[in-house]
Design a protein around this motif. Structure first.
Motif, PDB file in Angstrom:
ATOM      1  N   TRP A 137       0.838  -1.327   0.126  1.00  0.00           N
ATOM      2  CA  TRP A 137      -0.202   0.088   0.003  1.00  0.00           C
ATOM      3  C   TRP A 137       0.872   1.208  -0.068  1.00  0.00           C
ATOM      4  O   TRP A 137       0.573   2.256  -0.572  1.00  0.00           O
ATOM      5  CB  TRP A 137      -0.914  -0.055   1.030  1.00  0.00           C
ATOM      6  N   ASP A 192       1.483   1.960  -3.301  1.00  0.00           N
ATOM      7  CA  ASP A 192       0.665   2.056  -4.391  1.00  0.00           C
ATOM      8  C   ASP A 192       0.194   3.779  -4.061  1.00  0.00           C
ATOM      9  O   ASP A 192      -0.548   4.278  -4.813  1.00  0.00           O
ATOM     10  CB  ASP A 192      -0.729   1.369  -3.949  1.00  0.00           C
ATOM     11  N   HIS A 193       0.654   4.424  -3.096  1.00  0.00           N
ATOM     12  CA  HIS A 193       0.306   5.701  -2.982  1.00  0.00           C
ATOM     13  C   HIS A 193      -1.035   6.318  -2.778  1.00  0.00           C
ATOM     14  O   HIS A 193      -1.309   7.051  -3.479  1.00  0.00           O
ATOM     15  CB  HIS A 193       1.006   6.820  -3.738  1.00  0.00           C
ATOM     16  N   HIS A 194      -2.004   5.289  -2.142  1.00  0.00           N
ATOM     17  CA  HIS A 194      -3.262   5.733  -2.271  1.00  0.00           C
ATOM     18  C   HIS A 194      -3.562   6.925  -1.487  1.00  0.00           C
ATOM     19  O   HIS A 194      -4.419   7.554  -2.070  1.00  0.00           O
ATOM     20  CB  HIS A 194      -4.384   4.579  -1.841  1.00  0.00           C
ATOM     21  N   HIS A 195      -3.134   6.971  -0.473  1.00  0.00           N
ATOM     22  CA  HIS A 195      -3.699   8.215   0.353  1.00  0.00           C
ATOM     23  C   HIS A 195      -2.803   9.400  -0.189  1.00  0.00           C
ATOM     24  O   HIS A 195      -3.388  10.599  -0.163  1.00  0.00           O
ATOM     25  CB  HIS A 195      -2.633   7.657   2.209  1.00  0.00           C
ATOM     26  N   GLU A 222      -2.852  10.049  -3.338  1.00  0.00           N
ATOM     27  CA  GLU A 222      -3.665  10.295  -4.462  1.00  0.00           C
ATOM     28  C   GLU A 222      -4.921  11.036  -3.801  1.00  0.00           C
ATOM     29  O   GLU A 222      -5.322  12.140  -4.571  1.00  0.00           O
ATOM     30  CB  GLU A 222      -4.349   9.230  -5.073  1.00  0.00           C
ATOM     31  N   ALA A 230     -10.562   8.664  -5.648  1.00  0.00           N
ATOM     32  CA  ALA A 230      -8.969   8.236  -4.830  1.00  0.00           C
ATOM     33  C   ALA A 230      -9.463   7.597  -3.698  1.00  0.00           C
ATOM     34  O   ALA A 230      -8.922   6.327  -3.249  1.00  0.00           O
ATOM     35  CB  ALA A 230      -8.168   9.203  -4.737  1.00  0.00           C
ATOM     36  N   ARG A 245     -11.189   4.157  -4.387  1.00  0.00           N
ATOM     37  CA  ARG A 245     -10.095   3.190  -4.675  1.00  0.00           C
ATOM     38  C   ARG A 245      -9.372   2.862  -3.782  1.00  0.00           C
ATOM     39  O   ARG A 245      -9.326   1.561  -3.549  1.00  0.00           O
ATOM     40  CB  ARG A 245      -9.319   3.610  -5.860  1.00  0.00           C
ATOM     41  N   HIS A 246      -8.983   3.492  -2.713  1.00  0.00           N
ATOM     42  CA  HIS A 246      -8.321   2.924  -1.782  1.00  0.00           C
ATOM     43  C   HIS A 246      -8.859   2.034  -0.855  1.00  0.00           C
ATOM     44  O   HIS A 246      -8.362   1.214  -0.471  1.00  0.00           O
ATOM     45  CB  HIS A 246      -8.094   4.265  -0.809  1.00  0.00           C
ATOM     46  N   ASN A 248      -9.553  -1.041  -2.295  1.00  0.00           N
ATOM     47  CA  ASN A 248      -8.496  -1.978  -2.345  1.00  0.00           C
ATOM     48  C   ASN A 248      -8.109  -2.604  -1.011  1.00  0.00           C
ATOM     49  O   ASN A 248      -7.716  -3.512  -1.147  1.00  0.00           O
ATOM     50  CB  ASN A 248      -7.375  -1.030  -2.697  1.00  0.00           C
ATOM     51  N   ARG A 293      -6.815  -7.007  -8.444  1.00  0.00           N
ATOM     52  CA  ARG A 293      -7.321  -5.493  -9.015  1.00  0.00           C
ATOM     53  C   ARG A 293      -8.665  -5.832  -9.547  1.00  0.00           C
ATOM     54  O   ARG A 293      -8.777  -6.762 -10.377  1.00  0.00           O
ATOM     55  CB  ARG A 293      -6.295  -5.196 -10.125  1.00  0.00           C
TER      56      ARG A 293
END
Length: 186
Positions: free
Chosen positions: A125, A128-131, A133, A149, A152-153, A156, A179
């Protein structure tokens, strides 16, 4: 005869949470996905620069915890709390805090984490840089970007925890989240 009397409520009923049965992790994650996506969109319209800076510090804490293998979720919790606070709406802040309270007191959530021995998913995670984004959407004051964002976060997170909790999945496959296309459902 039998008499029914009204239940005596405590004086601070307004602040007392309703008693609910334990809520499962995936049911909670779905609720968080719906609500926190809307919170992120609202926050994009009202977030202040100092709040963006605080969110950046929370992400740095989360990234350091993950990189060093600490089991702390303090940075993660702080980030989500700060996003809710950026809405400037106490009802949304209370709703978000309620989700975290359920998560921290849920016996079902605790049992899920007992089943997960492989902690490499948190490092994934981080990459993946979700936060990040979500934060970029907030910095741009772009409600749809922030909403998407967050959606998606949390999708995931749910997918990854579902895979990691499945005893039929072999360890190498468990490290990679599944995914799938996610779409916002109003």
């Amino acid at each position: 005869g039998v008499y029914a009397l009204p239940q005596q409520l405590p004086e601070n009923t307004a602040s007392a949470p309703a008693a609910v049965a334990d809520i499962g992790p995936f049911e909670l994650l779905r609720a968080r996905q719906v609500v926190q996506s809307a919170i992120a969109a609202a926050a994009a319209l009202t977030v202040r620069e100092d709040q963006i800076a605080d969110m950046g510090r929370a992400l740095a804490l989360e990234e350091a915890d993950t990189a060093e293998g600490r089991g702390s979720y303090a940075g993660n919790a702080a980030f989500h709390r700060l996003v809710a606070e950026a809405t400037q709406n106490e009802a949304l802040v209370a709703t978000s805090k309620g989700h975290w309270s359920i998560r921290s007191t849920s016996a079902l959530w605790a049992r899920l984490h007992l089943r997960i021995f492989d902690q490499t998913y948190r490092r994934q995670w981080r990459h993946d840089h979700h936060h990040r984004e979500i934060l970029r959407g907030l910095e741009r004051r772009d409600p749809e970007s922030a909403r998407a964002a967050m959606w998606r976060h949390l999708g995931n997170v749910s997918d990854t925890l579902l895979q990691l909790s499945d005893p039929d999945i072999t360890l190498p496959a468990r490290a990679q989240p599944r995914r799938r296309a996610l779409r916002f459902v109003p």
